[in-house]
Design an enzyme around this catalytic site. Structure first.
Site, short mmCIF file in Angstrom:
data_model
loop_
_atom_site.label_atom_id
_atom_site.label_comp_id
_atom_site.label_asym_id
_atom_site.label_seq_id
_atom_site.Cartn_x
_atom_site.Cartn_y
_atom_site.Cartn_z
N SER A 101 0.79 -1.23 0.00
CA SER A 101 0.00 0.00 0.00
C SER A 101 0.82 1.28 0.00
O SER A 101 0.34 2.32 -0.41
CB SER A 101 -0.97 0.00 1.18
N HIS B 252 -5.60 -3.32 -1.94
CA HIS B 252 -5.35 -2.37 -3.03
C HIS B 252 -5.36 -3.03 -4.41
O HIS B 252 -5.14 -2.37 -5.42
CB HIS B 252 -4.03 -1.63 -2.82
N LYS C 237 -12.20 0.49 -0.31
CA LYS C 237 -11.32 1.23 -1.23
C LYS C 237 -11.99 1.32 -2.60
O LYS C 237 -12.86 2.16 -2.77
CB LYS C 237 -9.95 0.57 -1.25
C1 LIG Z 1 -6.51 -0.34 3.75
C2 LIG Z 1 -6.00 -1.68 4.03
C3 LIG Z 1 -6.63 -2.49 4.97
C4 LIG Z 1 -7.77 -1.98 5.79
O1 LIG Z 1 -8.96 -1.95 5.07
P1 LIG Z 1 -10.22 -1.14 5.61
O2 LIG Z 1 -11.35 -1.77 4.91
O3 LIG Z 1 -10.01 0.29 5.31
O4 LIG Z 1 -10.28 -1.39 7.10
C5 LIG Z 1 -6.15 -3.76 5.15
N1 LIG Z 1 -5.08 -4.22 4.45
C6 LIG Z 1 -4.44 -3.47 3.55
C7 LIG Z 1 -3.29 -4.04 2.78
C8 LIG Z 1 -4.88 -2.16 3.31
O5 LIG Z 1 -4.25 -1.41 2.41
#
Ligand SMILES: *Cc1c(COP(=O)(O)O)cnc(C)c1O
Length: 396
Positions: free
Chosen positions: A184, A212, A243
């Site tokens: 990320s 992502h 996301k």
């Molecule tokens: C953003 C993210 C999360 C968390 O996801 P949310 O739905 O925002 O809680 C978990 N793992 C990774 C790799 C992320 O980038």
């Protein structure tokens, strides 16, 4: 008043943050998360959101949320194991499993709590977890909650992963390799084909957090596993619904056995209320929309390629990115935050990301390109980057 309530131990640490130049207030914007937002009273180009496809404010998802509220109300009313499991929660799992081309899906309330709940549920004393050093914080926390032994391999270093697998050989009941699908903070892809090969060679299970990658990679955004054609060879595929899908929630896609087990032992399923109907309704619509057209993912990649090429041409260091996540590496923490503030003055909002989110000395502006940006938005942002970069002597 008793002085203990002043929380002076926290105040002191906050002062340290200020001295290091990394203290900040939470940014506030009014209105939807879009390509341009109204931030602290001023319109700015938004290069910070994970709203890759513009679904967070898509009319079809909004209408589906409204319809779900009309029919189901605003809350699920209980955890799923008691009486918080509506037919739409099951429908969402069904459409997600179909979209992901996996047997089954277990839904969670967020990507974060999905990792926190799943890793501890699928491992125990006598097992070992082998994790990439750059894995997301929620994986790190999930691993901490497990009773299994823990090992960390150097980022995407297959030699190091093999060394650890060799070292663990014969010593554990289950070996679980965990990696982000897309990292990320750098936007690089996991070496999934090699990881899966190694896992199969050593009899290890694989767990990919594709927060992502979902909605970004693979056919119509089916994710990293689909991108690499590895269906059936990754045991736990984690995705987020917060996301690219623009709403909120997380899930594990994989086998029916996985789903059955997590419905009994996934602590967020047992002890935290299930997703609200509005979110679930919007998500079902979002997945249908994504399945029906590649218009969103195409635009996303087209924008990402354009931005990255122009950024490189200006002389910025965009690191190892292979996805729409475009880090612009600045280095020192204070300088990174100063760059971010200067960009905001120029009307571009990119959050500076520094230690402890990324290693010390690798501070960066993480530009998030979306399908919603117009070429005009991106060109304006590039011009602002060029002006600030020259002023700060970071580019020629
Ligand atoms: C953003 C993210 C999360 C968390 O996801 P949310 O739905 O925002 O809680 C978990 N793992 C990774 C790799 C992320 O980038």
């Amino acid at each position: 008043m008793n002085t203990i309530h002043e929380l002076s131990y926290l105040k002191e640490q906050i002062e340290e943050l200020k001295e290091q130049g990394v203290y900040r207030k939470l940014p506030v914007f009014d209105g939807p998360n879009a390509a341009r937002i109204h931030l602290n009273g001023k319109e700015v180009i938004n290069l910070s959101s994970n709203n890759y496809l513009g679904f967070a404010n898509h009319p079809r998802l909004k209408q589906a949320a409204i319809d779900a509220v009309e029919k189901y109300g605003v809350g699920a009313g209980a955890v799923r194991t008691i009486v918080g499991n509506m037919d739409i929660h099951e429908e969402l799992e069904r459409v997600l499993a179909e979209f992901k081309r996996e047997e089954a899906v277990m839904l969670f309330q967020s990507g974060f709590n999905c990792n926190a709940g799943t890793i501890q549920a699928i491992t125990d004393r006598g097992d070992v977890i082998i994790s990439d050093e750059l894995n997301h914080a929620s994986i790190i926390d999930g691993v901490r909650l497990s009773r299994a032994d823990k090992k960390v391999y150097k980022h995407s270093d297959m030699e190091d992963l093999r060394r650890i697998l060799e070292e663990c050989k014969g010593k554990y009941n289950t070996q679980l390799i965990i990696t982000d699908g897309v990292f990320s903070m750098d936007g690089d892809l996991a070496k999934l084909p090699e990881i899966v090969e190694l896992a199969e060679e050593y009899g290890a299970l694989t767990y990919v957090d594709d927060a992502h990658g979902s909605g970004v990679l693979g056919e119509n955004g089916r994710g990293t596993v689909d991108h690499f054609g590895l269906h059936g060879r990754v045991d736990f595929i984690i995705g987020t619904l917060s996301k690219a899908l623009g709403v909120i929630g997380g899930y594990v896609a994989g086998s029916k056995v996985m789903q059955e087990w997590l419905s009994h032992r996934g602590r967020p399923i047992l002890f935290s209320t299930s997703l609200p109907p509005a979110a679930v309704g919007a998500l079902i619509e979002g997945i249908e929309l994504l399945s029906s057209t590649d218009e969103f993912t195409k635009k996303l990649w087209d924008n990402a390629r354009f931005f990255k090429e122009e950024m490189k041409a200006l002389g910025f260091d965009t690191g190892q990115s292979e996805t729409p996540i475009t880090p612009v590496i600045i280095g020192e923490e204070g300088e990174t935050m100063a760059f971010s503030r200067a960009l905001l003055e120029e009307g571009v909002f990119v959050s500076g990301i520094v230690f402890p989110t990324v290693p010390k000395g690798t501070g960066r502006l993480r530009c998030m390109i979306t399908a919603e940006h117009s070429k005009e938005d991106l060109k304006e942002a590039l011009e602002a980057f060029a002006r600030v970069g020259r002023k700060m002597n970071l580019i020629p």
